[in-house]
Design a protein around this motif. Structure first.
Motif, PDB file in Angstrom:
ATOM      1  N   ARG A 193       0.832  -1.198   0.000  1.00 23.46           N
ATOM      2  CA  ARG A 193       0.000   0.000   0.000  1.00 23.46           C
ATOM      3  C   ARG A 193       0.873   1.257   0.000  1.00 23.46           C
ATOM      4  NH1 ARG A 193      -5.309  -0.480  -1.397  1.00 23.46           N
ATOM      5  NH2 ARG A 193      -6.149  -2.413  -0.527  1.00 23.46           N
ATOM      6  N   ALA A 194       0.393   2.303  -0.632  1.00 24.58           N
ATOM      7  CA  ALA A 194       1.083   3.590  -0.577  1.00 24.58           C
ATOM      8  C   ALA A 194       1.123   4.060   0.876  1.00 24.58           C
ATOM      9  CB  ALA A 194       0.367   4.609  -1.440  1.00 24.58           C
ATOM     10  N   VAL A 195       2.257   4.617   1.291  1.00 19.59           N
ATOM     11  CA  VAL A 195       2.399   5.032   2.690  1.00 19.59           C
ATOM     12  C   VAL A 195       2.341   6.538   2.854  1.00 19.59           C
ATOM     13  CG1 VAL A 195       3.731   2.978   3.237  1.00 19.59           C
ATOM     14  CG2 VAL A 195       4.933   5.062   2.590  1.00 19.59           C
ATOM     15  N   THR A 196       2.514   7.303   1.770  1.00 24.30           N
ATOM     16  CA  THR A 196       2.385   8.760   1.834  1.00 24.30           C
ATOM     17  C   THR A 196       1.577   9.251   0.640  1.00 24.30           C
ATOM     18  OG1 THR A 196       4.445   9.137   0.607  1.00 24.30           O
ATOM     19  CG2 THR A 196       4.598   9.056   3.012  1.00 24.30           C
ATOM     20  N   GLU A 197       1.067  10.453   0.747  1.00 25.42           N
ATOM     21  CA  GLU A 197       0.335  11.064  -0.353  1.00 25.42           C
ATOM     22  C   GLU A 197       1.305  11.459  -1.472  1.00 25.42           C
ATOM     23  OE1 GLU A 197      -2.959  11.374  -0.686  1.00 25.42           O
ATOM     24  OE2 GLU A 197      -3.173  10.286   1.214  1.00 25.42           O
ATOM     25  N   PRO A 198       0.874  11.420  -2.726  1.00 24.96           N
ATOM     26  CA  PRO A 198       1.754  11.844  -3.829  1.00 24.96           C
ATOM     27  C   PRO A 198       2.221  13.280  -3.656  1.00 24.96           C
ATOM     28  CG  PRO A 198      -0.189  10.700  -4.673  1.00 24.96           C
ATOM     29  CD  PRO A 198      -0.438  10.943  -3.209  1.00 24.96           C
ATOM     30  N   LYS A 199       3.443  13.538  -4.050  1.00 25.12           N
ATOM     31  CA  LYS A 199       3.973  14.908  -3.985  1.00 25.12           C
ATOM     32  C   LYS A 199       3.537  15.691  -5.218  1.00 25.12           C
ATOM     33  CE  LYS A 199       8.036  13.913  -1.166  1.00 25.12           C
ATOM     34  NZ  LYS A 199       7.536  14.684  -0.032  1.00 25.12           N
ATOM     35  N   GLY A 200       3.254  16.947  -5.035  1.00 23.98           N
ATOM     36  CA  GLY A 200       2.881  17.802  -6.147  1.00 23.98           C
ATOM     37  C   GLY A 200       1.678  17.258  -6.901  1.00 23.98           C
ATOM     38  N   GLU A 201       1.785  17.243  -8.224  1.00 24.09           N
ATOM     39  CA  GLU A 201       0.720  16.726  -9.072  1.00 24.09           C
ATOM     40  C   GLU A 201       1.052  15.339  -9.629  1.00 24.09           C
ATOM     41  OE1 GLU A 201      -0.495  19.492 -12.074  1.00 24.09           O
ATOM     42  OE2 GLU A 201      -0.426  21.210 -10.714  1.00 24.09           O
ATOM     43  N   ALA A 202       2.061  14.692  -9.054  1.00 22.33           N
ATOM     44  CA  ALA A 202       2.412  13.345  -9.501  1.00 22.33           C
ATOM     45  C   ALA A 202       1.246  12.395  -9.248  1.00 22.33           C
ATOM     46  CB  ALA A 202       3.663  12.857  -8.779  1.00 22.33           C
ATOM     47  N   ARG A 203       1.091  11.407 -10.137  1.00 26.26           N
ATOM     48  CA  ARG A 203       0.020  10.435 -10.028  1.00 26.26           C
ATOM     49  C   ARG A 203       0.595   9.020 -10.200  1.00 26.26           C
ATOM     50  NH1 ARG A 203      -1.721  14.150  -8.102  1.00 26.26           N
ATOM     51  NH2 ARG A 203      -3.579  15.376  -8.580  1.00 26.26           N
ATOM     52  N   PRO A 204      -0.016   8.008  -9.571  1.00 24.09           N
ATOM     53  CA  PRO A 204       0.449   6.639  -9.794  1.00 24.09           C
ATOM     54  C   PRO A 204       0.452   6.298 -11.283  1.00 24.09           C
ATOM     55  CG  PRO A 204      -1.098   6.705  -7.970  1.00 24.09           C
ATOM     56  CD  PRO A 204      -1.136   8.069  -8.606  1.00 24.09           C
TER      57      PRO A 204
END
Length: 781
Positions: free
Chosen positions: A614-625
């Protein structure tokens, strides 16, 4: 299985396994016994004496960690005698311990704190001045505060027994004893960070995260490491949506309770200044920040105009399974068949003879059960530290390890090793097989094979192998490592390795190089059969290239050629987390995707185990998976069945498809003719440096401080022949690629070879990692 025996603990009878220590029995029964020096994976030292308990008919308390259970034994862990002994030991341990808990990084999770609250006295009787111990600098990873040390020696025993390098030890005696490095140098072990976890106090803490957050302020997230093919289970600790440290999560079947330094400290790279945080489009040679809508619209326009037969997709095998699946699905929907994740594999013939999925061939846990292990083309200690730990464990349990390499690799346990130049490796393997049996494969003989057979060291190696085989009891494992898989004659080496395994009645396995190499292979099996194994050709007429988290200057077998082709391509679409100088030069569109820890997805490790992280932090800036980016691109291009709502839908679909292609023991379709190299001159050896393996690790500052300066390593005899002294500046040339490097004499190399580590900024200017190379005296500083 031995029959259980009965003992009595605190007035209650329990059945326990004979032969175990008392502290093991009480741990299994859930009965608390304090301790500092005891650790279940380390030898027993019994030097802290904190685990003293009362045993019937014994005149004084005994240490539970060093007292074996016996039938009818009666033990009291909380009797007056036991408690008095425990309190006395705690008082003794606190004599010199500083009262700096408010500033200690261990505060809140310190074993000494916890046990002092339970077993300590209100007031100490000691009034003398506390001693002070100077703190040695042991490198960029571990901070020392040795005045806090209680001499439990866990760190010393870890280095000797687990890391395999005795770098720490005790000097002095009595109240003058101190733990330090022997020659005041930095720790060299690739597992050194584990001494932070085994230290029960704040004497050894993580230097990169020092004074960042307190233990009770952090949030723990269970996930999986993504920098090698073991898939170590880890806990990522975050504070204010930022990763502040990584620690191991216990899983006896995969990584036990250890992790490599690469897995522990690589998180620093996530905060690199080179992170791409917004979509970018190059217009008139200048990069412009745009909205996602504009970037995706422009990407759609470029992809609808591509020429499928002249286009290709390059993906990192560190991407998640879901990302790799959608990447392949979208490109195949556009008619592109040249899609590759094996970016360092150069032998086109290998794709025809290798199994569809190259994997370890057995569970990771079973490596330690083997009695004879043969490594072919592998610096496993630095490439896959936790697999190396299993091999080390097997060696400690009596296994013998043999290795065939292209240089003398620095193992951390006894290994019988032979090393020859890359072009001779297949001939050496032939000679070994010929020496093992007069029958078997009809091998070509160009004279070099016969010469290798007759070499004294080869004969001794084969004789040692035969002696080890007699003791192996059928538990034999032959492993092909990363260097073998990158070798120009990989297909030949795989054929010979299978023959060797068959002759020894053993198992054949492959050491997958990256976090999801097995998963990426599995995804490839889902492609139409006429496209499986189709080699990628980077020619001068490239139309469109799509990159998924790839940095070609570091991740490909021939950086110079790859970069030159990308610069000639009509358009390069990069789905990436980081902006490198080279990417800025050749890319057309950059779509920012989230790196490991900011995206959810599945990793398939070396043994084929699926692990969802699972992702552990929110994406930085406008980056997306990346899976979301690819889903939208697929939808815009009308790729069938690309309407996914969440990551779980893709995972479920993948599991259903892959279940039709279960893992089977690796089997090679033997090559019909073994190739022989008749070229002369210097050969390059170009394994990737351990801390340059992927785009996150390459930006972790503490790890990069451990990367040595790139030099041209050559054998002293070769250097003498070429009249090159150490630190002489030379021009290194491979075709049109060249750069200047200092020379370093290195007796671990075969003669007529040059070792220049791959994955570095210097080697990014060169060509083939395993090919012909020239050295000329003189160069530019």
């Amino acid at each position: 299985m031995s029959e259980l025996i009965t003992i009595e603990v605190n007035g209650k009878a329990y059945d326990v396994r004979p032969g175990q220590m008392l502290i093991e029995a009480t741990d299994n029964l859930g009965i608390e016994v304090p301790r500092f020096c005891y650790h279940k994976h380390l030898s027993i030292a019994a030097n802290c004496r904190m685990c003293l308990v009362e045993v019937e008919k014994m005149g004084k308390p005994l240490p539970a960690c060093a007292t074996p259970v016996a039938a009818g034994m009666k033990v009291w862990t909380q009797s007056e005698k036991a408690v008095d002994a425990q309190q006395a030991m705690m008082e003794f341990l606190l004599i010199n311990h500083p009262l700096d808990c408010p500033i200690c990084d261990q505060g809140g999770e310190c074993e000494l704190q916890d046990q002092a609250m339970t077993y300590g006295k209100v007031q100490s009787r000691y009034q003398e001045v506390k001693r002070v111990v100077l703190d040695p600098d042991i490198g960029p990873l571990i901070e020392t505060e040795m005045t806090r040390c209680i001499q439990c020696t866990r760190c010393v025993r870890f280095g000797t027994e687990i890391a395999g390098i005795r770098e720490l030890g005790g000097i002095g005696r009595g109240d003058r004893m101190a733990i330090t490095t022997y020659v005041e140098q930095a720790l060299q072990s690739e597992l050194s960070g584990n001494i932070i976890d085994v230290c029960p106090v704040g004497a050894l803490t993580a230097k990169p995260s020092r004074y960042t957050a307190r233990a009770w302020e952090m949030i723990a997230h269970a996930t999986v490491a993504a920098h090698d093919s073991v898939g170590s289970n880890i806990e990522v600790h975050t504070f204010d949506n930022k990763i502040v440290r990584v620690v191991p999560r216990e899983n006896d079947t995969i990584n036990q309770c250890w992790i490599s330094d690469r897995d522990r400290f690589s998180y620093e790279g996530l905060n690199s200044s080179e992170r791409v945080l917004k979509p970018l489009i190059k217009r008139d040679g200048e990069w412009q920040t745009v909205s996602w809508q504009e970037a995706l619209a422009h990407t759609h326009e470029l992809l609808t105009q591509l020429k499928p037969e002249q286009s290709t997709g390059l993906a990192s095998a560190n991407a998640t399974l879901e990302e790799l699946y959608l990447f392949q699905k979208v490109l195949q929907g556009l008619g592109v068949s040249q899609i590759e994740h094996r970016l360092r594999q150069v032998d086109a013939q290998a794709t025809q003879v290798l199994p569809a999925v190259t994997w370890l061939g057995l569970p990771i846990e079973q490596i330690s059960e083997q009695k004879l292990i043969i490594l072919i083309g592998s610096d496993v200690r630095h490439e896959q530290p936790m697999l190396n730990h299993r091999i080390h464990l097997a060696q400690r349990l009596g296994a013998q390890v043999f290795a065939l390499n292209m240089r003398q690799v620095a193992f951390n346990y006894p290994v019988e090793q032979l090393a020859v130049a890359p072009a001779q490796l297949s001939s050496l393997l032939q000679s070994v097989i010929s020496g093992l049996s007069e029958q078997g494969l009809a091998l070509p003989n160009d004279g070099s094979t016969l010469e290798l057979i007759q070499r004294h060291d080869t004969q001794n190696w084969v004789q040692g192998l035969l002696a080890a085989l007699a003791q192996a009891q059928g538990k034999v494992l032959v492993l092909l490592g990363n260097s073998a898989q990158e070798h120009p004659y990989y297909a030949d080496l795989a054929t010979l390795a299978q023959l060797l395994a068959q002759q020894l009645s053993g198992h054949l396995g492959f050491i997958p190089p990256q976090a999801n190499s097995v998963g990426a292979d599995w995804v490839t099996t889902l492609a139409p059969q006429d496209e499986v194994g189709k080699a990628v050709e980077l020619n001068s007429e490239l139309d469109t290239v799509v990159l998924l988290n790839v940095e070609p200057e570091y991740d490909t077998a021939n950086p110079y050629l790859t970069l030159s082709r990308l610069r000639q391509a009509k358009q390069v679409i990069a789905i990436t987390s980081f902006m490198s100088p080279a990417l800025r030069d050749y890319a057309t569109v950059i779509l920012p995707c989230t790196p490991w820890a900011e995206t959810s997805g599945t990793y398939v490790n070396a043994e084929g185990t699926w692990q969802f992280a699972r992702a552990v932090t929110e994406p930085k800036g406008e980056a997306r998976p990346a899976w979301k980016i690819l889903r939208v691109i697929g939808h815009q291009l009308s790729v069938p069945e690309c309407e996914y709502v969440n990551i779980e839908q893709i995972s479920f679909e993948l599991r259903r498809l892959v279940d039709k292609h279960p893992l089977t023991p690796p089997t090679i379709q033997p090559v019909t003719t073994l190739r022989i190299s008749n070229e002369s001159g210097l050969e390059r050896i170009g394994e990737v440096q351990a801390y340059r393996v992927d785009n996150v690790v390459r930006r972790a500052s503490a790890l990069q401080a451990l990367v040595p300066e790139t030099k041209a390593h050559i054998h002293p005899n070769t250097a003498t022949h070429l009249a090159l002294m150490p630190d002489t500046l030379v021009t290194v040339r491979q075709g049109e690629a060249s750069l200047s490097l200092p020379v370093w004499w290195d007796e671990s190399l075969p003669e007529n070879t040059v070792w220049i580590a791959g994955g570095t900024e210097a080697s990014a200017q060169l060509g083939e990692a395993w090919g012909r190379i020239e050295l000329r005296a003189g160069g530019k500083t």
